[in-house]
Write an enzyme that holds these catalytic residues in place. Structure first.
Site, PDB file in Angstrom:
ATOM      1  N   ALA A  29     -28.818  57.237  42.464  1.00  0.00           N
ATOM      2  CA  ALA A  29     -27.756  56.820  43.381  1.00  0.00           C
ATOM      3  C   ALA A  29     -26.717  57.920  43.493  1.00  0.00           C
ATOM      4  O   ALA A  29     -26.670  58.827  42.659  1.00  0.00           O
ATOM      5  CB  ALA A  29     -27.089  55.542  42.880  1.00  0.00           C
ATOM      6  N   ASN A  30     -25.891  57.843  44.541  1.00  0.00           N
ATOM      7  CA  ASN A  30     -24.705  58.690  44.627  1.00  0.00           C
ATOM      8  C   ASN A  30     -23.534  57.945  43.988  1.00  0.00           C
ATOM      9  O   ASN A  30     -23.547  56.718  43.923  1.00  0.00           O
ATOM     10  CB  ASN A  30     -24.346  58.958  46.093  1.00  0.00           C
ATOM     11  CG  ASN A  30     -25.316  59.909  46.765  1.00  0.00           C
ATOM     12  OD1 ASN A  30     -26.323  60.293  46.190  1.00  0.00           O
ATOM     13  ND2 ASN A  30     -25.003  60.272  47.978  1.00  0.00           N
ATOM     14  N   ARG A  31     -22.503  58.687  43.624  1.00  0.00           N
ATOM     15  CA  ARG A  31     -21.298  58.043  43.106  1.00  0.00           C
ATOM     16  C   ARG A  31     -20.525  57.426  44.263  1.00  0.00           C
ATOM     17  O   ARG A  31     -20.217  58.097  45.229  1.00  0.00           O
ATOM     18  CB  ARG A  31     -20.415  59.081  42.422  1.00  0.00           C
ATOM     19  CG  ARG A  31     -21.013  59.636  41.167  1.00  0.00           C
ATOM     20  CD  ARG A  31     -20.092  60.662  40.559  1.00  0.00           C
ATOM     21  NE  ARG A  31     -18.832  60.085  40.104  1.00  0.00           N
ATOM     22  CZ  ARG A  31     -17.892  60.778  39.479  1.00  0.00           C
ATOM     23  NH1 ARG A  31     -18.049  62.058  39.253  1.00  0.00           N
ATOM     24  NH2 ARG A  31     -16.784  60.189  39.076  1.00  0.00           N
ATOM     25  N   SER A  32     -20.252  56.162  44.186  1.00  0.00           N
ATOM     26  CA  SER A  32     -19.420  55.504  45.190  1.00  0.00           C
ATOM     27  C   SER A  32     -18.987  54.154  44.661  1.00  0.00           C
ATOM     28  O   SER A  32     -19.817  53.365  44.223  1.00  0.00           O
ATOM     29  CB  SER A  32     -20.216  55.300  46.483  1.00  0.00           C
ATOM     30  OG  SER A  32     -19.492  54.485  47.374  1.00  0.00           O
ATOM     31  N   VAL A  96     -24.975  57.148  51.108  1.00  0.00           N
ATOM     32  CA  VAL A  96     -26.412  56.865  51.131  1.00  0.00           C
ATOM     33  C   VAL A  96     -27.160  57.948  50.360  1.00  0.00           C
ATOM     34  O   VAL A  96     -26.878  59.136  50.534  1.00  0.00           O
ATOM     35  CB  VAL A  96     -26.916  56.833  52.595  1.00  0.00           C
ATOM     36  CG1 VAL A  96     -28.393  56.497  52.659  1.00  0.00           C
ATOM     37  CG2 VAL A  96     -26.102  55.857  53.428  1.00  0.00           C
TER      38      VAL A  96
END
Ligand code: C5P
Length: 218
Positions: A29-32, A96
């Site tokens: 995942a990306n950091r968010s 995303v």
């Protein structure tokens, strides 16, 4: 009563990360945190819009008055966004994942050599919507960059076919933070906004969206 300049309008917002499974128990995942996207969704609803919030996995509350579609992967997110069309505007604030993994059906075990993850590029949701047949009148993208923030944002506007890019410099503390320092990049202008709370960024952006769309026909 509070002014409701977006009454009669439908706006789609994407927020949060996407999770791309590696196996049944792991993902990339990306950091968010989803805080900026959710703040925008809440501000849109407060301004009277019907809001479809398509969000990846987050731990923050859903803002009042928005219709949440919870998704996991980029492909799920694209499907939910497409299903929510038509809309007057779309604000794509989700982080995303650019790649998904050829996921294993069973948990990968530590036996011998470390596994190799085969990556496939995910669909670009923003570009798909901006170039699609049901394109909303206003399409807003985000750009999280650590350098050349404005230059990359201008490039992204053209490449993805969107109207505005909200560009933020994530070399400063943004992730999970309550504040954000952004630039509103359009084809012919760049506005540098001061450091604001994510709620204030949402309110300002919503004011700009309301001005761009004008009142809905009744
Ligand atoms: O190319 P980059 O990921 O920096 O672009 C960021 C913008 O594109 C954001 O608005 C993000 O929500 C959107 N995006 C998307 N689908 C992807 C990748 C990015 O909608 N697969």
């Amino acid at each position: 009563p509070a002014p409701r300049p977006l009454a009669g309008r439908h706006v789609i917002v994407t927020s949060g990360p996407t999770h791309e499974p590696i196996d049944p128990v792991r993902y990339i995942a990306n950091r968010s945190s989803g805080r900026q996207g959710h703040a925008i969704a809440g501000a849109l609803a407060a301004a009277g819009a019907r809001v479809t919030l398509v969000s990846g996995p987050v731990t923050i509350p859903t803002p009042p008055g928005v219709d949440l579609r919870a998704v996991e992967s980029a492909r799920d997110m694209l499907e939910a966004v497409t299903a929510a069309l038509p809309a007057d505007a779309a604000v794509m604030a989700a982080a995303v994942a650019d790649f998904r993994v050829d996921a294993a059906t069973q948990k990968i075990k530590k036996t011998g050599a470390p596994p190799v993850l085969n990556l496939t590029e995910n669909p670009d949701i923003l570009a798909t919507v901006a170039k699609g047949a049901e394109r909303p009148r206003l399409v807003v993208g985000f750009a999280a960059e650590t350098q050349n923030v404005i230059e990359y944002a201008r490039d992204k506007l053209k490449r993805k076919g969107c109207d505005w890019i909200v560009a933020n410099d994530v070399s400063r503390d943004v992730f999970g933070s309550g504040d954000n320092t952004v630039h509103l990049v359009t084809p012919d202008s760049v506005e540098d906004w001061p450091r604001l709370s994510k709620a204030e960024v949402g309110e300002r952006l919503v004011a700009r969206i309301a001005a761009a769309l004008g009142p809905a026909p009744r």
